[in-house]
Design a protein around this motif. Structure first.
Motif, mmCIF file in Angstrom:
data_model
loop_
_atom_site.group_PDB
_atom_site.id
_atom_site.type_symbol
_atom_site.label_atom_id
_atom_site.label_comp_id
_atom_site.label_asym_id
_atom_site.label_seq_id
_atom_site.Cartn_x
_atom_site.Cartn_y
_atom_site.Cartn_z
ATOM 1 N N GLY A 162 0.870 -1.123 0.133
ATOM 2 C CA GLY A 162 0.051 -0.086 -0.050
ATOM 3 C C GLY A 162 0.884 1.373 -0.033
ATOM 4 N N PRO A 163 0.519 2.348 -0.603
ATOM 5 C CA PRO A 163 1.198 3.558 -0.557
ATOM 6 C C PRO A 163 1.118 4.349 0.560
ATOM 7 C CG PRO A 163 -0.892 3.953 -1.612
ATOM 8 C CD PRO A 163 -0.829 2.448 -1.272
ATOM 9 N N HIS A 164 2.214 5.161 0.972
ATOM 10 C CA HIS A 164 2.165 5.929 2.125
ATOM 11 C C HIS A 164 1.343 7.018 1.906
ATOM 12 C CE1 HIS A 164 5.289 3.562 4.367
ATOM 13 N NE2 HIS A 164 6.325 3.819 3.426
ATOM 14 N N LYS A 165 1.356 7.435 0.595
ATOM 15 C CA LYS A 165 0.320 8.866 0.541
ATOM 16 C C LYS A 165 -1.167 8.156 -0.080
ATOM 17 C CE LYS A 165 4.392 11.764 -0.098
ATOM 18 N NZ LYS A 165 5.279 12.613 -1.136
ATOM 19 N N LYS A 166 -1.855 9.245 0.235
ATOM 20 C CA LYS A 166 -3.263 8.749 -0.506
ATOM 21 C C LYS A 166 -3.173 9.166 -1.880
ATOM 22 C CE LYS A 166 -5.935 9.362 3.697
ATOM 23 N NZ LYS A 166 -7.071 10.021 4.255
ATOM 24 N N LYS A 167 -4.038 8.853 -2.812
ATOM 25 C CA LYS A 167 -4.085 9.208 -4.320
ATOM 26 C C LYS A 167 -4.333 10.707 -4.371
ATOM 27 C CE LYS A 167 -5.790 7.370 -8.546
ATOM 28 N NZ LYS A 167 -4.504 6.607 -8.966
ATOM 29 N N GLU A 197 0.596 16.734 -5.378
ATOM 30 C CA GLU A 197 1.942 16.917 -5.428
ATOM 31 C C GLU A 197 2.486 16.907 -6.781
ATOM 32 O OE1 GLU A 197 4.286 14.216 -3.136
ATOM 33 O OE2 GLU A 197 3.631 14.938 -1.139
ATOM 34 N N LYS A 198 1.634 15.907 -7.595
ATOM 35 C CA LYS A 198 2.040 16.112 -9.029
ATOM 36 C C LYS A 198 1.585 17.401 -10.149
ATOM 37 C CE LYS A 198 1.405 13.134 -13.126
ATOM 38 N NZ LYS A 198 0.631 11.883 -13.701
ATOM 39 N N PRO A 253 1.530 26.078 -12.386
ATOM 40 C CA PRO A 253 0.152 26.480 -12.560
ATOM 41 C C PRO A 253 -0.184 26.495 -14.091
ATOM 42 C CG PRO A 253 1.728 28.181 -12.029
ATOM 43 C CD PRO A 253 2.341 26.949 -11.681
ATOM 44 N N ARG A 254 0.797 26.545 -15.000
ATOM 45 C CA ARG A 254 0.254 26.632 -16.520
ATOM 46 C C ARG A 254 0.173 25.382 -16.780
ATOM 47 N NH1 ARG A 254 4.164 29.717 -20.636
ATOM 48 N NH2 ARG A 254 3.347 31.339 -19.330
ATOM 49 N N GLU A 255 1.189 24.249 -16.443
ATOM 50 C CA GLU A 255 0.896 23.016 -16.992
ATOM 51 C C GLU A 255 -0.136 22.057 -16.201
ATOM 52 O OE1 GLU A 255 4.567 20.675 -16.893
ATOM 53 O OE2 GLU A 255 5.782 22.325 -17.602
ATOM 54 N N ALA A 256 -0.372 22.513 -14.922
ATOM 55 C CA ALA A 256 -1.720 22.024 -14.302
ATOM 56 C C ALA A 256 -2.829 22.015 -14.708
ATOM 57 C CB ALA A 256 -1.493 22.426 -12.424
ATOM 58 N N ALA A 257 -3.015 23.232 -15.406
ATOM 59 C CA ALA A 257 -4.237 23.395 -15.968
ATOM 60 C C ALA A 257 -4.596 22.648 -17.227
ATOM 61 C CB ALA A 257 -4.617 24.931 -16.582
ATOM 62 N N GLU A 258 -3.546 22.059 -17.830
ATOM 63 C CA GLU A 258 -3.761 21.311 -18.941
ATOM 64 C C GLU A 258 -3.427 19.711 -18.514
ATOM 65 O OE1 GLU A 258 -0.489 22.615 -21.545
ATOM 66 O OE2 GLU A 258 -1.343 24.538 -21.745
ATOM 67 N N PRO A 259 -4.267 18.816 -19.086
ATOM 68 C CA PRO A 259 -4.082 17.294 -18.854
ATOM 69 C C PRO A 259 -2.668 16.729 -19.340
ATOM 70 C CG PRO A 259 -5.691 17.713 -20.452
ATOM 71 C CD PRO A 259 -5.495 19.157 -20.032
ATOM 72 N N GLU A 260 -2.025 15.991 -18.730
ATOM 73 C CA GLU A 260 -1.089 15.325 -19.113
ATOM 74 C C GLU A 260 -1.032 14.381 -20.008
ATOM 75 O OE1 GLU A 260 2.365 12.928 -17.040
ATOM 76 O OE2 GLU A 260 2.248 14.761 -15.922
ATOM 77 N N ALA A 261 -0.463 13.994 -21.051
ATOM 78 C CA ALA A 261 -0.693 12.937 -22.022
ATOM 79 C C ALA A 261 -0.537 11.800 -21.262
ATOM 80 C CB ALA A 261 0.213 13.334 -23.248
ATOM 81 N N GLY A 262 -1.455 10.928 -21.370
ATOM 82 C CA GLY A 262 -1.321 9.519 -21.154
ATOM 83 C C GLY A 262 -1.475 9.187 -19.500
ATOM 84 N N ASP A 263 -1.890 10.701 -18.773
ATOM 85 C CA ASP A 263 -2.383 10.557 -17.563
ATOM 86 C C ASP A 263 -3.673 9.580 -17.257
ATOM 87 O OD1 ASP A 263 -2.807 11.107 -14.791
ATOM 88 O OD2 ASP A 263 -2.526 13.215 -15.001
#
Length: 209
Positions: A179-184, A190-191, A197-207
């Motif tokens: 099991g992971p120490h951190k929750k999803k 964190e990711k 802020p600029r990248e977080a607003a866009e969905p990451e490819a393959g996410d």
């Protein structure tokens, strides 16, 4: 509101609505204060009076005890908080994802590093990992090989996860859950922060989320 038919532990889940206030029709009760303090056995009239003076409810929390155990509490608030906890538990359960990695007991070093990399990625994403050792032929007589491999993997990823289900034999396989120490939700936050802020607003490819 129907009377409770089963006792339920103090602070535990409610399986049926308990009796409250004037629905509690017994001569005396064992009274517990709002902060869990033991008041003692008191006549029902005195218990109801104390509840009224404190602007609280008298709630029967152990109907089968002799005398029944009752607690002074804000029953409306208690029900609301219990409902919120139950909803949060269901939400967390629904979001739990278990990934699976399969290994052979005599895996070569390169394949091991590749598989370990997958486990690391899954744990960083907040997912559980089911690790399966597959035995074939004579390997089935050497379960210690699989056990040692699982121990090694658990040690290699201990910074990211913990052994939630210890290695156990399941037919020809040996299974362990990490099991992971951190929750999803924490992993996602964190990711997103790391991407900016600029990248977080866009969905990451393959996410996969």
């Amino acid at each position: 509101m129907s009377p409770a038919t089963n006792a339920w532990p103090l602070g535990g889940p409610i399986s049926a609505e308990p009796r409250i206030n004037d629905r509690i029709r017994v001569p005396e009760v064992r009274l517990v204060g709002p902060n869990g303090e033991q008041v003692g056995i008191v006549p029902i009239g005195d218990a109801l009076k104390l509840a009224q003076e404190a602007d609280l409810d008298l709630v029967e929390v152990a109907a089968t005890a002799r005398p029944p155990v009752c607690k002074l509490m804000d029953y409306g608030k208690f029900k609301y908080e219990s409902a919120m906890k139950a909803r949060e538990a269901r939400r967390n359960q629904a979001h739990t994802v278990i990934k699976e990695i399969k290994l052979r007991p005599k895996i070569d070093p390169h394949d091991y590093e590749t598989k370990k990399g997958h486990v690391v990625r899954f744990l960083k994403a907040g997912d559980k990992v089911k690790v399966t050792i597959m035995f074939r032929g004579r390997e089935q007589s050497r379960p210690e090989l699989g056990f040692r491999l699982l121990q090694r993997l658990a040690e290699d990823v201990k910074e990211l996860g913990f052994v939630e289900s210890a290695p156990k034999q399941d037919g020809r396989n040996m299974i362990m859950v990490i099991g992971p120490h951190k929750k999803k939700s924490e992993a996602k936050a964190e990711k997103a922060a790391a991407r900016g802020p600029r990248e977080a607003a866009e969905p990451e490819a393959g996410d996969q989320g």
